[in-house]
Write an enzyme that holds these catalytic residues in place. Structure first.
Site, mmCIF file in Angstrom:
data_model
loop_
_atom_site.group_PDB
_atom_site.id
_atom_site.type_symbol
_atom_site.label_atom_id
_atom_site.label_comp_id
_atom_site.label_asym_id
_atom_site.label_seq_id
_atom_site.Cartn_x
_atom_site.Cartn_y
_atom_site.Cartn_z
ATOM 1 N N GLU A 80 23.639 50.112 49.114
ATOM 2 C CA GLU A 80 23.611 48.639 49.121
ATOM 3 C C GLU A 80 23.915 48.086 47.735
ATOM 4 O OE1 GLU A 80 20.106 46.979 50.980
ATOM 5 O OE2 GLU A 80 20.385 45.071 49.940
ATOM 6 N N LYS A 89 10.747 45.857 52.539
ATOM 7 C CA LYS A 89 12.080 46.477 52.589
ATOM 8 C C LYS A 89 12.677 46.489 51.187
ATOM 9 C CE LYS A 89 16.717 46.592 53.331
ATOM 10 N NZ LYS A 89 17.793 46.332 52.373
ATOM 11 N N ASP A 111 11.950 63.539 50.877
ATOM 12 C CA ASP A 111 12.057 63.088 52.265
ATOM 13 C C ASP A 111 11.743 61.587 52.345
ATOM 14 O OD1 ASP A 111 11.666 62.528 54.944
ATOM 15 O OD2 ASP A 111 10.580 64.380 55.365
ATOM 16 N N HIS A 152 23.763 38.485 44.772
ATOM 17 C CA HIS A 152 24.145 39.338 45.889
ATOM 18 C C HIS A 152 25.600 39.149 46.249
ATOM 19 C CE1 HIS A 152 22.270 41.448 49.420
ATOM 20 N NE2 HIS A 152 21.526 41.815 48.402
HETATM 21 C C1 MEV Z 1 17.634 43.049 50.467
HETATM 22 O O1 MEV Z 1 18.061 44.374 50.651
HETATM 23 C C2 MEV Z 1 16.210 43.012 50.027
HETATM 24 C C3 MEV Z 1 15.588 41.634 49.907
HETATM 25 O O2 MEV Z 1 15.739 40.934 51.143
HETATM 26 C C4 MEV Z 1 14.140 41.828 49.592
HETATM 27 C C5 MEV Z 1 13.296 40.560 49.605
HETATM 28 O O3 MEV Z 1 13.647 39.637 50.337
HETATM 29 O O4 MEV Z 1 12.269 40.564 48.920
HETATM 30 C C6 MEV Z 1 16.284 40.806 48.861
#
Ligand code: MEV
Length: 444
Positions: free
Chosen positions: A84, A279, A295, A392
């Site tokens: 990513e 995430k 792992d 991003h």
């Molecule tokens: C994107 O891979 C991860 C985010 O969505 C995490 C977050 O929102 O804290 C930017």
């Protein structure tokens, strides 16, 4: 698709040919695309083929470095394997941000791993419970040859408990064992011990006169380690006086700290936000876990269970603004190893550990937790200031341009154009169409 037998026995080229014929209209191109990623060095390719089964190629992932990560006053360049965009950049930026504010701190809270023998037994529980210490001794004796090396390294079996689980299932019990697996992740070690415990239990019941009839028979359902290791726990944190945060993008320090802490509070209480928040943490964690040949599924599964330990899924990280101090921390269970498994076999996993100064498992746990925290800090900082899309989309733009096979000139023109425009797949396509049409026009 037609069924096939003997697939696993077919040579790799035949496997590839079979799937190409089955799914592709241009089998030759299909095969060529997969073959492009076969390693030119035969022994390396053989190694990769042997990691898994039925392989037809290798799947490449980008391998990046986040430099300047200060942890407990030691500087690291952290290897990260992730597909990513923006993740490595965000971790690097967060590392730089904290570099002159004391860096990251981390400490190990505990390093226990857990394994279970799940069994059914029809008998008098109290009778078994009263003599369980004898069985425990027997299990320790029976596993002595398996645990010898680990004991010499300072680890081994820490305890074995008999747990009554009849509230969940009739006749259901567990042998719940805790282990210290030193610098190895320890899955094979734990599972071998558990399978031996099961045999010890069955033999011991047969041998002991005090058990009669069906009491002599335990039905072993399964023996397996648990990937939930709440007592293999590490804490990572950053802290500084709120004033020292300085201007963060266009926010002054107190406003930034306030918004940041509210964002964490929301992630603690709202499941939808908590999932995305965590995430982001795993963007960092998984990347280092992968780079070091560990792992990542185990680490992820464990982290998410831990995030639900209160009965609701919550943010793994926390923040406080007490006494004028900004403190941001992450408690997370991470079961990883620096010896054994892929860490020794994958040539780049070995190099990753070398880049990190060949840490032991505890140091690696700290590095991984810090990378998760750095990632989380970077993401939430963007969210409460510029918004996530700014950084991003810059990266995303380059990916979209690559998709359209943009030339270097087109990339430069698009980057300039999207400094003031919103990036979207359609907007990039339209721009490229225009640039290409202008080019044709110009040539005419
Ligand atoms: C994107 O891979 C991860 C985010 O969505 C995490 C977050 O929102 O804290 C930017």
């Amino acid at each position: 698709m037609q069924s096939i037998s003997g697939f696993s026995k077919m040579p790799k080229a035949k496997k590839l040919e079979w799937i190409a014929q089955a799914v592709s209209e241009t089998p030759e191109n299909f095969i060529a695309d997969f073959k492009k990623f076969w390693h030119q060095d035969e022994s390396t390719q053989k190694l990769f083929d042997e990691f898994s089964e039925n392989t037809i190629s290798n799947y490449y992932m980008p391998y990046g470095l986040a430099p300047n990560v200060m942890i407990n006053d030691k500087r690291y360049a952290v290897p990260m394997v992730i597909e990513e965009s923006s993740v490595v950049a965000a971790a690097s930026k967060a590392a730089k941000f904290w570099q002159d504010k004391g860096g990251f701190k981390a400490k190990i809270i505990a390093t226990k791993k857990i394994g279970q023998v799940h069994f059914l037994w029809k008998g008098d529980f109290n009778k078994l419970y009263c003599v369980f210490d004898e069985l425990k001794e027997r299990m320790l004796d029976d596993t002595a040859s398996i645990t010898k090396n680990m004991r010499e390294r300072g680890g081994g079996i820490l305890d074995i408990e008999l747990v009554d689980k009849r509230d969940l299932e009739p006749d259901y019990y567990q042998l719940k064992a805790t282990f210290d697996t030193c610098d190895s992740m320890g899955a094979n070690f734990i599972n071998s011990c558990l399978e031996t415990f099961a045999k010890s239990l069955q033999n011991w019941l047969m041998e002991k006169d005090m058990f009669v009839g069906e009491e002599k028979d335990a039905t072993i359902i399964m023996c397996i380690l648990s990937n939930y290791t709440p007592e293999c726990l590490v804490r990572a944190w950053v802290e500084c006086p709120i004033e020292d945060l300085g201007m963060v993008e266009d926010l002054d320090a107190p406003t930034f700290a306030f918004k940041f802490s509210r964002a964490i509070e929301i992630a603690k209480n709202d499941v939808y936000r908590a999932t995305t928040h965590n995430k982001g943490i795993f963007n960092g964690i998984d990347a280092v876990v992968l780079a070091t040949g560990n792992d990542f599924r185990a680490v992820e599964a464990c982290g998410h269970t831990y995030a639900s330990r209160s009965g609701q899924y919550r943010s793994l990280s926390d923040c406080s603004l007490e006494g004028g101090k900004f403190k941001f921390w992450l408690d997370i269970p991470i079961a990883v190893g620096t010896v054994g498994g892929l860490t020794a076999l994958h040539p780049l996993a070995k190099r990753s550990l070398e880049i990190l100064g060949n840490p032991n498992a505890e140091e690696l746990m700290q590095i991984i937790a810090v990378t998760g925290l750095a990632q989380n800090f970077g993401a939430v900082k963007s969210l409460v200031t510029t918004g996530i899309q700014k950084g991003h989309m810059k990266m995303h733009l380059l990916n979209i341009l690559r998709n359209f096979e943009a030339t270097e000139k087109e990339v430069a023109q698009a980057v300039e154009h999207f400094k003031t425009e919103v990036v979207s797949f359609t907007a990039v396509r339209e721009l490229l169409e225009k640039l290409r049409a202008d080019q044709i026009q110009y040539k005419k």
